[in-house]
Structure formats: C-alpha cells, structure tokens
Design an enzyme around this catalytic site. Structure first.
Site, PDB file in Angstrom:
ATOM      1  N   ASP A 120       0.846  -1.193   0.000  1.00 33.21           N
ATOM      2  CA  ASP A 120       0.000   0.000   0.000  1.00 33.21           C
ATOM      3  C   ASP A 120       0.890   1.254   0.000  1.00 33.21           C
ATOM      4  O   ASP A 120       1.834   1.343  -0.779  1.00 33.21           O
ATOM      5  CB  ASP A 120      -0.950  -0.055   1.207  1.00 33.21           C
ATOM      6  CG  ASP A 120      -2.043   0.989   1.185  1.00 33.21           C
ATOM      7  OD1 ASP A 120      -3.083   0.741   0.540  1.00 33.21           O
ATOM      8  OD2 ASP A 120      -1.869   2.058   1.796  1.00 33.21           O
ATOM      9  N   TRP A 121       0.614   2.248   0.861  1.00 29.71           N
ATOM     10  CA  TRP A 121       1.424   3.463   0.885  1.00 29.71           C
ATOM     11  C   TRP A 121       2.861   3.199   1.307  1.00 29.71           C
ATOM     12  O   TRP A 121       3.769   3.989   1.030  1.00 29.71           O
ATOM     13  CB  TRP A 121       0.794   4.522   1.783  1.00 29.71           C
ATOM     14  CG  TRP A 121       0.065   5.569   1.010  1.00 29.71           C
ATOM     15  CD1 TRP A 121      -1.270   5.618   0.749  1.00 29.71           C
ATOM     16  CD2 TRP A 121       0.642   6.707   0.362  1.00 29.71           C
ATOM     17  NE1 TRP A 121      -1.567   6.725  -0.008  1.00 29.71           N
ATOM     18  CE2 TRP A 121      -0.414   7.409  -0.263  1.00 29.71           C
ATOM     19  CE3 TRP A 121       1.936   7.197   0.244  1.00 29.71           C
ATOM     20  CZ2 TRP A 121      -0.204   8.580  -0.983  1.00 29.71           C
ATOM     21  CZ3 TRP A 121       2.154   8.366  -0.478  1.00 29.71           C
ATOM     22  CH2 TRP A 121       1.092   9.042  -1.081  1.00 29.71           C
ATOM     23  N   ASP A 176      -7.130  -8.616  -3.951  1.00 28.62           N
ATOM     24  CA  ASP A 176      -7.108  -7.174  -3.731  1.00 28.62           C
ATOM     25  C   ASP A 176      -7.647  -6.448  -4.959  1.00 28.62           C
ATOM     26  O   ASP A 176      -6.996  -6.443  -6.015  1.00 28.62           O
ATOM     27  CB  ASP A 176      -5.690  -6.700  -3.433  1.00 28.62           C
ATOM     28  CG  ASP A 176      -5.623  -5.209  -3.135  1.00 28.62           C
ATOM     29  OD1 ASP A 176      -6.685  -4.607  -2.881  1.00 28.62           O
ATOM     30  OD2 ASP A 176      -4.518  -4.640  -3.141  1.00 28.62           O
ATOM     31  N   TRP A 180     -12.831   4.478  -2.680  1.00 31.16           N
ATOM     32  CA  TRP A 180     -12.137   4.606  -1.407  1.00 31.16           C
ATOM     33  C   TRP A 180     -11.706   6.052  -1.158  1.00 31.16           C
ATOM     34  O   TRP A 180     -11.860   6.577  -0.049  1.00 31.16           O
ATOM     35  CB  TRP A 180     -10.926   3.674  -1.404  1.00 31.16           C
ATOM     36  CG  TRP A 180      -9.873   3.989  -0.391  1.00 31.16           C
ATOM     37  CD1 TRP A 180      -8.589   4.329  -0.629  1.00 31.16           C
ATOM     38  CD2 TRP A 180     -10.015   3.998   1.035  1.00 31.16           C
ATOM     39  NE1 TRP A 180      -7.919   4.539   0.557  1.00 31.16           N
ATOM     40  CE2 TRP A 180      -8.775   4.342   1.587  1.00 31.16           C
ATOM     41  CE3 TRP A 180     -11.095   3.742   1.890  1.00 31.16           C
ATOM     42  CZ2 TRP A 180      -8.568   4.453   2.958  1.00 31.16           C
ATOM     43  CZ3 TRP A 180     -10.880   3.854   3.265  1.00 31.16           C
ATOM     44  CH2 TRP A 180      -9.636   4.197   3.782  1.00 31.16           C
ATOM     45  N   HIS A 207      -6.597  -7.055   0.579  1.00 30.09           N
ATOM     46  CA  HIS A 207      -5.631  -5.958   0.466  1.00 30.09           C
ATOM     47  C   HIS A 207      -4.558  -6.059   1.545  1.00 30.09           C
ATOM     48  O   HIS A 207      -3.379  -5.821   1.279  1.00 30.09           O
ATOM     49  CB  HIS A 207      -6.364  -4.620   0.568  1.00 30.09           C
ATOM     50  CG  HIS A 207      -5.480  -3.431   0.380  1.00 30.09           C
ATOM     51  ND1 HIS A 207      -4.801  -3.174  -0.791  1.00 30.09           N
ATOM     52  CD2 HIS A 207      -5.145  -2.418   1.232  1.00 30.09           C
ATOM     53  CE1 HIS A 207      -4.095  -2.062  -0.674  1.00 30.09           C
ATOM     54  NE2 HIS A 207      -4.286  -1.590   0.549  1.00 30.09           N
TER      55      HIS A 207
END
Length: 300
Positions: free
Chosen positions: A118-119, A245, A159, A274
C-alpha cells in the site's frame, strides 16, 4: 506544526504486540519504530500503509527476526505511536518522503531489504530509488508507484471519495473489510488504538488524496524519475501480491515486466485481501527469508 500524541494507555495489552518501543526525533515530531533481531544484522525495513501502523507486521516481525535479520517497522508520521499533525494540509507526499529519508539517515541504515505494501510501497519504492546505495533488495505485496499516467481502478476512486467525504472513518472496520480473515475484538481495538477520536485521523484521511492520479500531480515528476531508476534496478525485486485485492490486482505483473531485478525470482501469489499481512503473514515473511537466504548465498 500543531500535533497530538496518542496517550500510551491506548496501547496497553495489545495482542501479539509486546515489542519494545523506540523513538526518533524528526523535524520536531517523534517517530516510533519497532527494532527487533540482531542489532548488527542487515535491516529488513517493513513499511505499512493506509490506515494501518506497525501492528500490521506483528506476525511477520518475529519470523524474520528469528531468521537472523534486524527487523525495523516504523509508524509513519500520523499513524501508530508516532506523533500526529492535526491538519490534513500538514501532510504531503513529499513531507512523508522527507520524514522517511531522515529516519533511515538517522539510523544510518544500509544494505536494507524493503518490505512494503500500500502506501508503504509509494514511499518505499521512491525511497529506494532515491537512495539506491542504501538498499540491497525489495519485496512488495499489493503496492506500486503510480505516476498519474494511468487511470486508477474504480475501487480506489470509491475509497478516495469515502476517505475525503465520509463523516465516519472507522479504522478497524476498514482493515477488517480489506482482509479475508475476520479480525478479533482485541485486534480491532489495536488498529483503533492510535486514533482515540477524529482529531487523530488527519494523516489517515489525507493519504488517499495524495496518490498521483494525473500527470500534473505534485508527486508525478518525482515518481517518474524514480521509475527511471527502477527500470534499471538489477538487485532482487520480489513480488508477493495477494489474490483478492481489487485495488492492486495485476500490479505484480506490471512490475515484473518493467524491473530487471524481478527476473528469475520465485514470485508468489498469496491468499488474501488488500491486507495480506493479516491473511498470509507467515507465507509473506517466509518469502522474505527465502529471498535473503538465496541472496546472501550468492554474495558469499
């Protein structure tokens, strides 16, 4: 910069999270990190994403530390036990990059293996590209480095709109819905722990809007420059995406086709949503250990 610090009592008796706390001063803020395993071993840097914190890696940290690696898992500014600026405008892609660069420089980390999702990937891949001499390998699951040249998937647009506009932002429920497994009551309490009320959630709220979605985004040029490095990256680059995901599905193939360091590695598709660290933590950690065992063997 106005900031708040989550009271320590919020973090008492969290399941599977008995790691000793460590802190670094970063531009007047306090950044927390987990540091486990042999202090003289090469570091494995585990970067969390949105809206999690180092608790996400609680099952992976002991497995990699037991294999002889020094495992470092920071809480990004605005998350976990790290300080939290209270205004969304205090957070930018570049600010997070500056904070993380100072983090690895203060700890003088070298021969780093990046583990990211993710980030953690948006920050980590750029961090590695801009500080290539400090990194020896990368393992990525459910992440990437967007430049704004490709349209994001519908799931991300939904999202982003929710994060920016919903009056309700339930951290634990978000993580629970993004995992195949169902979080237990105490696990949900742990994910909510850093965020006692909405004042603490500015960093989590800000992240979705910082993803480059157009070529003129403030971060697009720097990400494009990072890609120029990654397209020449010869060091090991392993993908361990999950099979469920909706946001990053297919991203592993995209990376494998463009990064030379992917060639010949045992890429895996793990079972999970995810947050694959919740669904397949042992498999994710063992993939890291196998890569490093193979990589160490090649260099000795």
């Amino acid at each position: 910069m106005d900031f708040i610090r989550t009271p320590e009592e919020q973090f008492k008796h969290l399941p599977n999270y008995s790691f000793s706390p460590n802190y670094l001063p970063i531009e007047g803020l306090r950044m927390h990190y987990v540091d486990e395993g042999p202090a003289d071993a090469d570091p494995v840097l585990m970067l969390h994403g949105e809206p999690t914190w180092s608790y996400l890696y609680r099952h992976m940290i002991p497995i990699c530390a037991a294999a002889g690696h020094r495992v470092i898992a920071p809480d990004l500014i605005g998350f976990g036990k790290s300080d939290k600026p209270i205004h969304q405008s205090d957070y930018s892609y570049q600010a997070h990059m500056d904070w993380m660069k100072q983090f690895i420089e203060q700890l003088n980390l070298t021969n780093i293996t990046l583990v990211c999702q993710d980030w953690g990937s948006l920050l980590g891949l750029r961090l590695a590209a801009e500080n290539e001499h400090r990194f020896k390998a990368i393992v990525i699951g459910n992440g990437g480095l967007p430049t704004g040249e490709q349209s994001p998937p519908k799931a991300f647009k939904i999202w982003k709109a929710f994060a920016l506009n919903s009056p309700w932002f339930p951290i634990a429920r978000i993580i629970d819905s993004g995992s195949f497994k169902k979080l237990g009551k105490d696990e949900k309490r742990a994910y909510d722990a850093p965020f006692p009320n909405k004042k603490y959630k500015a960093g989590a709220r800000a992240f979705p809007a910082l993803v480059p979605v157009t070529p003129d985004d403030p971060a697009s040029h720097a990400n494009t420059q990072a890609w120029e490095v990654l397209k020449q990256w010869q060091k090991p680059f392993l993908t361990t995406f999950s099979n469920g995901d909706p946001i990053t599905r297919g991203g592993d193939k995209y990376l494998q086709q463009r990064i030379p360091g992917c060639d010949g590695l045992p890429h895996q598709t793990l079972v999970g949503g995810h947050f694959l660290q919740e669904d397949s933590p042992r498999e994710f950690a063992e993939a890291v250990n196998r890569l490093l065992g193979s990589n160490d063997a090649k260099t000795t």
